[in-house]
Design an enzyme around this catalytic site. Sequence first.
Site, PDB file in Angstrom:
ATOM      1  N   GLU A  22       2.386   3.265   6.285  1.00 15.98           N
ATOM      2  CA  GLU A  22       3.576   2.593   5.752  1.00 15.98           C
ATOM      3  C   GLU A  22       4.866   3.246   6.264  1.00 15.98           C
ATOM      4  OE1 GLU A  22       2.145   0.667   1.587  1.00 15.98           O
ATOM      5  OE2 GLU A  22       2.539   2.796   1.556  1.00 15.98           O
ATOM      6  N   CYS A  35      12.390   5.641   7.046  1.00 22.80           N
ATOM      7  CA  CYS A  35      11.522   6.691   6.503  1.00 22.80           C
ATOM      8  C   CYS A  35      10.155   6.549   7.176  1.00 22.80           C
ATOM      9  CB  CYS A  35      11.428   6.536   4.987  1.00 22.80           C
ATOM     10  SG  CYS A  35      10.375   7.765   4.201  1.00 22.80           S
ATOM     11  N   CYS A  42      -2.776  12.140   3.522  1.00 27.06           N
ATOM     12  CA  CYS A  42      -2.208  13.493   3.547  1.00 27.06           C
ATOM     13  C   CYS A  42      -3.215  14.465   2.939  1.00 27.06           C
ATOM     14  CB  CYS A  42      -0.903  13.540   2.751  1.00 27.06           C
ATOM     15  SG  CYS A  42      -0.074  15.144   2.851  1.00 27.06           S
ATOM     16  N   CYS A  46      -0.568  16.649  -3.276  1.00 25.19           N
ATOM     17  CA  CYS A  46       0.442  16.828  -4.327  1.00 25.19           C
ATOM     18  C   CYS A  46       0.136  15.862  -5.476  1.00 25.19           C
ATOM     19  CB  CYS A  46       1.840  16.568  -3.776  1.00 25.19           C
ATOM     20  SG  CYS A  46       2.274  17.665  -2.423  1.00 25.19           S
ATOM     21  N   CYS A  49       2.064  12.428  -6.098  1.00 26.60           N
ATOM     22  CA  CYS A  49       2.283  11.581  -4.923  1.00 26.60           C
ATOM     23  C   CYS A  49       1.132  10.607  -4.721  1.00 26.60           C
ATOM     24  CB  CYS A  49       2.440  12.475  -3.693  1.00 26.60           C
ATOM     25  SG  CYS A  49       2.511  11.565  -2.155  1.00 26.60           S
ATOM     26  N   CYS A 269      10.230   7.027  -3.176  1.00 27.34           N
ATOM     27  CA  CYS A 269       9.655   8.337  -2.895  1.00 27.34           C
ATOM     28  C   CYS A 269       8.372   8.570  -3.672  1.00 27.34           C
ATOM     29  CB  CYS A 269      10.639   9.425  -3.289  1.00 27.34           C
ATOM     30  SG  CYS A 269      11.843   9.690  -2.045  1.00 27.34           S
TER      31      CYS A 269
HETATM   32  S1  SF4 Z   1       4.323  14.633  -1.291  1.00 29.49           S
HETATM   33 FE1  SF4 Z   1       2.564  13.355  -0.698  1.00 29.49          FE
HETATM   34  S2  SF4 Z   1       2.849  12.957   1.478  1.00 29.49           S
HETATM   35 FE2  SF4 Z   1       4.207  14.691   0.950  1.00 29.49          FE
HETATM   36  S3  SF4 Z   1       2.990  16.541   1.364  1.00 29.49           S
HETATM   37 FE3  SF4 Z   1       2.618  16.024  -0.794  1.00 29.49          FE
HETATM   38  S4  SF4 Z   1       0.767  14.713  -0.797  1.00 29.49           S
HETATM   39 FE4  SF4 Z   1       1.575  14.790   1.299  1.00 29.49          FE
END
Ligand code: SF4
Length: 286
Positions: A22, A35, A42, A46, A49, A269
């Site tokens: 995306e 962006c 990933c 996190c 996220c 975000c």
């Molecule tokens: S915020 Fe999301 S995309 Fe960014 S490093 Fe952490 S898990 Fe990865």
Amino acid sequence: MQESTDETVKFLFELSDGLRVETVLIPFQGKYSACLSSQVGCAMNCTFCHTGLQGLKRNLSTEEIVGQLLGVQTWLTQARPQDDYISNIVYMGQGEPLHNFAAVRDSAKIFISQHGLSLAPRKITVSTSGYTPGLERWKHEMPDVNIALSLHSPFSEKRNQLIPINRRYPLEEVLPLVEAIPTGKKRFVTYEYLLIKNFNDGSEDAHATGALLQGKKAFINLIPFNPFPGTRYERPSDQTVIDFKAILDTYEIPTTIRTTKGDDVLAACGQLNSSLRPAYCAESPA
Ligand code: SF4
């Protein structure tokens, strides 16, 4: 693509192997920020996220990163020719950019190059959760672009919960590396601070953040949490966000509250997740 009521546009690009990624176009003052994503999914996991839930599928190539920009610019020129200028690029989409260092570096060089976009380096920002191996390479390899660090808490225990790699690469190691990066009098590090209700939005959090960053070349970006399906976190009230900023102001650190854009199409975000089945069109960026 999906268009938000605030004119933010989220694109889902299908890559040559069928994976998807995306990219978001964010309007501001008659111009746009693009962006870009750096990975499919990933590995950083996190907890706040949506992308982190996907796991890492693979790195994007330089061509796939640059291709995202070409794809959104082509759409913009056709769909909104009256204001088709992309003035800023942020690596804040899916992925940890410094975990895919070489491709991110090379794509930034192309954006800056006279033979590419001729974009000023200060118009490009690379965001990181604090991936130390990439920060150690930055000084010698990365062009002179801006850096943004996902701080989210000055306290180890809370940051560990939000950004699990903080256990391996703790803030005490990350901060000196990040602070060494900006060059020039007017350059600074952007510290992103995601505000989560009843977790890191209290006055003690604000004071500790102010004390940590006071006197540094710091700019704080407060981001009220953007909920996504299945998350355990909540967004704080507007008043809580204002009160948090007021405390930071007493430490004389420039602080802004990021306006939420595109949350109605999960383009804000932390909301990106290309593993969801799309109901919209897909194009290949590369
Ligand atoms: S915020 Fe999301 S995309 Fe960014 S490093 Fe952490 S898990 Fe990865």
